[in-house]
Design a protein around this motif. Structure first.
Motif, PDB file in Angstrom:
ATOM      1  N   LEU A 103       0.797  -1.009   0.024  1.00 40.50           N
ATOM      2  CA  LEU A 103      -0.249  -0.017   0.095  1.00 40.50           C
ATOM      3  C   LEU A 103       0.770   1.359   0.028  1.00 40.50           C
ATOM      4  O   LEU A 103       0.631   2.176  -0.628  1.00 40.50           O
ATOM      5  N   VAL A 104       2.125   1.283   0.719  1.00 38.22           N
ATOM      6  CA  VAL A 104       2.834   2.281   0.884  1.00 38.22           C
ATOM      7  C   VAL A 104       3.283   2.573  -0.712  1.00 38.22           C
ATOM      8  O   VAL A 104       3.626   3.769  -1.013  1.00 38.22           O
ATOM      9  N   ALA A 105       3.865   1.528  -1.435  1.00 38.98           N
ATOM     10  CA  ALA A 105       4.448   1.672  -2.557  1.00 38.98           C
ATOM     11  C   ALA A 105       3.597   2.317  -3.608  1.00 38.98           C
ATOM     12  O   ALA A 105       3.720   3.104  -4.330  1.00 38.98           O
ATOM     13  N   VAL A 106       2.091   1.634  -3.563  1.00 35.99           N
ATOM     14  CA  VAL A 106       1.176   2.259  -4.308  1.00 35.99           C
ATOM     15  C   VAL A 106       0.644   3.698  -4.074  1.00 35.99           C
ATOM     16  O   VAL A 106       0.739   4.410  -5.257  1.00 35.99           O
ATOM     17  N   LEU A 107       0.947   4.383  -2.918  1.00 39.93           N
ATOM     18  CA  LEU A 107       0.649   5.537  -2.475  1.00 39.93           C
ATOM     19  C   LEU A 107       1.780   6.447  -2.914  1.00 39.93           C
ATOM     20  O   LEU A 107       1.593   7.787  -3.496  1.00 39.93           O
ATOM     21  N   ALA A 108       2.938   5.833  -2.906  1.00 41.32           N
ATOM     22  CA  ALA A 108       4.130   6.548  -3.173  1.00 41.32           C
ATOM     23  C   ALA A 108       4.206   6.773  -4.807  1.00 41.32           C
ATOM     24  O   ALA A 108       4.359   7.924  -5.043  1.00 41.32           O
ATOM     25  N   ALA A 109       3.736   5.541  -5.460  1.00 47.23           N
ATOM     26  CA  ALA A 109       3.660   5.770  -7.092  1.00 47.23           C
ATOM     27  C   ALA A 109       2.733   6.782  -7.382  1.00 47.23           C
ATOM     28  O   ALA A 109       2.890   7.673  -8.531  1.00 47.23           O
ATOM     29  N   ILE A 110       1.635   6.845  -6.927  1.00 43.60           N
ATOM     30  CA  ILE A 110       0.363   7.725  -7.211  1.00 43.60           C
ATOM     31  C   ILE A 110       1.013   9.086  -6.824  1.00 43.60           C
ATOM     32  O   ILE A 110       0.603  10.013  -7.621  1.00 43.60           O
ATOM     33  N   GLN A 111       1.602   9.424  -5.844  1.00 43.52           N
ATOM     34  CA  GLN A 111       2.020  10.664  -5.399  1.00 43.52           C
ATOM     35  C   GLN A 111       3.138  11.064  -6.510  1.00 43.52           C
ATOM     36  O   GLN A 111       3.009  12.350  -6.859  1.00 43.52           O
ATOM     37  N   PHE A 112       4.042  10.188  -6.768  1.00 45.25           N
ATOM     38  CA  PHE A 112       5.128  10.772  -7.615  1.00 45.25           C
ATOM     39  C   PHE A 112       4.417  10.973  -8.948  1.00 45.25           C
ATOM     40  O   PHE A 112       4.820  12.002  -9.810  1.00 45.25           O
ATOM     41  N   GLY A 113       3.417  10.298  -9.212  1.00 45.70           N
ATOM     42  CA  GLY A 113       2.808  10.729 -10.850  1.00 45.70           C
ATOM     43  C   GLY A 113       2.060  11.933 -10.722  1.00 45.70           C
ATOM     44  O   GLY A 113       2.293  12.615 -11.754  1.00 45.70           O
ATOM     45  N   ILE A 114       1.396  12.228  -9.618  1.00 41.06           N
ATOM     46  CA  ILE A 114       0.806  13.381  -9.728  1.00 41.06           C
ATOM     47  C   ILE A 114       1.714  14.566  -9.591  1.00 41.06           C
ATOM     48  O   ILE A 114       1.250  15.705 -10.424  1.00 41.06           O
ATOM     49  N   LEU A 115       2.738  14.435  -8.890  1.00 39.67           N
ATOM     50  CA  LEU A 115       3.638  15.483  -8.910  1.00 39.67           C
ATOM     51  C   LEU A 115       4.525  15.848 -10.323  1.00 39.67           C
ATOM     52  O   LEU A 115       4.765  16.774 -10.615  1.00 39.67           O
ATOM     53  N   LEU A 116       4.611  14.743 -10.787  1.00 40.15           N
ATOM     54  CA  LEU A 116       5.175  14.664 -12.123  1.00 40.15           C
ATOM     55  C   LEU A 116       4.209  15.497 -13.340  1.00 40.15           C
ATOM     56  O   LEU A 116       4.695  16.411 -14.166  1.00 40.15           O
ATOM     57  N   ALA A 117       2.996  14.900 -13.319  1.00 42.75           N
ATOM     58  CA  ALA A 117       1.967  15.798 -13.961  1.00 42.75           C
ATOM     59  C   ALA A 117       1.634  17.273 -13.722  1.00 42.75           C
ATOM     60  O   ALA A 117       1.786  18.084 -14.662  1.00 42.75           O
ATOM     61  N   LEU A 118       1.965  17.604 -12.395  1.00 49.78           N
ATOM     62  CA  LEU A 118       1.624  18.713 -12.234  1.00 49.78           C
ATOM     63  C   LEU A 118       3.061  19.625 -12.553  1.00 49.78           C
ATOM     64  O   LEU A 118       2.714  21.076 -12.856  1.00 49.78           O
ATOM     65  N   GLY A 119       3.889  19.306 -12.306  1.00 45.64           N
ATOM     66  CA  GLY A 119       5.251  19.846 -12.618  1.00 45.64           C
ATOM     67  C   GLY A 119       5.409  20.086 -14.167  1.00 45.64           C
ATOM     68  O   GLY A 119       5.764  21.200 -14.667  1.00 45.64           O
ATOM     69  N   TRP A 120       5.123  19.016 -14.908  1.00 49.80           N
ATOM     70  CA  TRP A 120       5.492  19.263 -16.296  1.00 49.80           C
ATOM     71  C   TRP A 120       4.363  20.038 -17.044  1.00 49.80           C
ATOM     72  O   TRP A 120       4.528  20.360 -18.170  1.00 49.80           O
ATOM     73  N   SER A 121       3.049  19.999 -16.380  1.00 48.68           N
ATOM     74  CA  SER A 121       1.937  21.042 -16.914  1.00 48.68           C
ATOM     75  C   SER A 121       2.248  22.337 -16.667  1.00 48.68           C
ATOM     76  O   SER A 121       1.704  23.359 -17.139  1.00 48.68           O
ATOM     77  N   GLY A 122       3.207  22.853 -15.731  1.00 48.19           N
ATOM     78  CA  GLY A 122       3.503  24.179 -15.015  1.00 48.19           C
ATOM     79  C   GLY A 122       2.930  24.531 -13.963  1.00 48.19           C
ATOM     80  O   GLY A 122       2.851  25.808 -13.923  1.00 48.19           O
ATOM     81  N   LEU A 123       1.826  23.733 -13.478  1.00 48.07           N
ATOM     82  CA  LEU A 123       1.240  24.216 -12.450  1.00 48.07           C
ATOM     83  C   LEU A 123       1.940  24.256 -11.249  1.00 48.07           C
ATOM     84  O   LEU A 123       1.378  25.089 -10.175  1.00 48.07           O
ATOM     85  N   LEU A 124       2.811  23.748 -11.223  1.00 44.88           N
ATOM     86  CA  LEU A 124       3.733  23.831  -9.955  1.00 44.88           C
ATOM     87  C   LEU A 124       4.930  24.360 -10.378  1.00 44.88           C
ATOM     88  O   LEU A 124       5.750  23.925 -11.202  1.00 44.88           O
ATOM     89  N   PRO A 125       5.736  25.412  -9.619  1.00 46.24           N
ATOM     90  CA  PRO A 125       6.838  26.055 -10.181  1.00 46.24           C
ATOM     91  C   PRO A 125       7.964  25.251  -9.700  1.00 46.24           C
ATOM     92  O   PRO A 125       8.901  25.820  -8.626  1.00 46.24           O
ATOM     93  N   MET A 126       8.478  24.121  -9.977  1.00 44.76           N
ATOM     94  CA  MET A 126       9.578  23.180  -9.586  1.00 44.76           C
ATOM     95  C   MET A 126      10.764  23.752 -10.034  1.00 44.76           C
ATOM     96  O   MET A 126      11.855  23.262  -9.785  1.00 44.76           O
ATOM     97  N   ALA A 127      10.740  24.636 -10.977  1.00 46.74           N
ATOM     98  CA  ALA A 127      12.143  25.205 -11.515  1.00 46.74           C
ATOM     99  C   ALA A 127      12.616  26.343 -10.723  1.00 46.74           C
ATOM    100  O   ALA A 127      13.814  26.890 -10.743  1.00 46.74           O
ATOM    101  N   SER A 128      12.159  26.761  -9.703  1.00 45.33           N
ATOM    102  CA  SER A 128      12.187  27.845  -8.784  1.00 45.33           C
ATOM    103  C   SER A 128      13.221  27.159  -7.584  1.00 45.33           C
ATOM    104  O   SER A 128      12.571  26.376  -6.739  1.00 45.33           O
ATOM    105  N   ALA A 129      14.441  27.784  -7.341  1.00 45.19           N
ATOM    106  CA  ALA A 129      15.072  27.060  -6.312  1.00 45.19           C
ATOM    107  C   ALA A 129      14.757  27.219  -4.834  1.00 45.19           C
ATOM    108  O   ALA A 129      14.700  26.468  -4.119  1.00 45.19           O
TER     109      ALA A 129
END
Length: 342
Positions: free
Chosen positions: A36-62
């Motif tokens: 269950l931890v692995a599933v939740l971590a994978a879901i979280q990782f996928g959501i972060l990738l989607a939000l970052g690559w879509s530009g909704l989260l400013p992950m380029a800002s140090a």
């Protein structure tokens, strides 16, 4: 245009409901907590990738990334405090003076001896929790059959016979299902996890069966033969011991689960804290690899940093669900303990 078959629709709806119920039970109870931890971590990782690559989260800002991991560090330090508190809870329950430990040992031996005496074959109960539960359920089934035989030897009105038959069938079916679950789990896995022993006796209305026995004894007080009264008393006694077994297994499971949780949080918390601290230092220097690389790096690093929290969530979720489904000691029957409960 041909009409749809109502039976097919009902069957499809029933299958969907069963699948949803199975998924919910896996999420709350039966699923391996690490899976269950692995599933939740994978879901979280996928959501972060989607939000970052879509530009909704400013992950380029140090600076933004530095603030993110600084907050993660604070949370990880808080989890250390929680871990210490859990350890104190475990130790307070398992430590004691020689007299206290002797009292606990004597109470367990008395409990086992009482069940051995209830077995018609006078067998010695097993020491492995799953097999011990199987032994208890076998005794329960035998007492239900003895009750059936006792009432068959006497004459009662139709309504009384139906009530006794319903009780015998219900108790027999309950014991057979528990035995089947134990045998199936024994074939499927060799794990010694206490949850394997506790799971078959969650959400079974033992209190209702005890109430039915007492109701029959009260309403038939003047019409009961000696053998019938004895059979009812013996069945009630075994039902009470089954309920006691369930709550004792819950105690053992809780101790084991909390110890496992503490160990898992410590083993993952230190690496997560180290990785999060490195991220704070790196982004504090203004390092930025650009949007695509930063998104991947930040998503992976933050997911690793939250693994201890996901472990805490998954283990405590099952602990609280088990507690909700075994809330009473026989006097009452809350909705959570019914077969159709939460």
């Amino acid at each position: 245009m041909p009409e749809s078959d109502p039976r097919a629709n009902r069957s499809s709806a029933s299958a969907s409901a069963n699948a949803a119920s199975s998924a919910k039970r896996w999420f709350l109870l039966d699923g391996n907590r690490y899976v269950l931890v692995a599933v939740l971590a994978a879901i979280q990782f996928g959501i972060l990738l989607a939000l970052g690559w879509s530009g909704l989260l400013p992950m380029a800002s140090a600076s933004a990334n530095n603030s993110l991991f600084a907050s993660a560090n604070t949370g990880l330090f808080t989890l250390v405090t929680i871990t210490i508190s859990i350890n104190q809870l475990i130790l307070s329950r398992i430590l004691g003076t020689p007299e206290e430990i002797q009292t606990r040992m004597d109470s367990v031996e008395t409990f086992r001896s009482r069940l051995d005496e209830m077995d018609p074959q006078k067998a010695v109960s097993p020491i492995e929790p799953p097999q011990f539960l199987r032994f208890v359920m076998t005794v329960l089934r035998d007492r239900a059959r003895a009750l059936d035989a006792a009432f068959e030897a006497e004459s009662h009105d139709t309504r009384t016979g139906e009530r006794v038959d319903e009780l015998v069938d219900s108790v027999s079916l309950l014991s057979e299902r528990v035995v089947e679950k134990i045998d199936r789990e024994a074939r499927r896995t060799q794990t010694k996890d206490m949850y394997v022993s506790l799971a078959p006796v969650l959400n079974n209305n033992y209190s209702q069966h005890i109430h039915t026995v007492r109701f029959l004894r009260a309403t038939l007080a003047d019409d009961l033969s000696e053998s019938e009264s004895r059979a009812l008393t013996e069945l009630e006694a075994v039902l009470e011991q089954v309920n006691l077994t369930r709550h004792y297994f819950k105690t053992l499971y809780t101790h084991e689960e909390l110890a496992t949780l503490t160990q898992a949080m410590l083993l993952t918390g230190v690496p997560a804290l180290f990785i999060s601290a490195l991220a704070v230092l790196a982004f504090g220097q203004g390092i930025s690899l650009g949007q695509p690389a930063n998104v991947l790096l930040v998503s992976a690093t933050f997911t690793v940093s939250t693994v201890p929290l996901l472990i805490l969530f998954s283990f405590v979720l099952r602990l609280t669900t088990v507690a909700m489904r075994t809330t009473t000691y026989g006097a009452f029957l809350p909705a959570e303990e019914l077969p159709g409960g939460r």
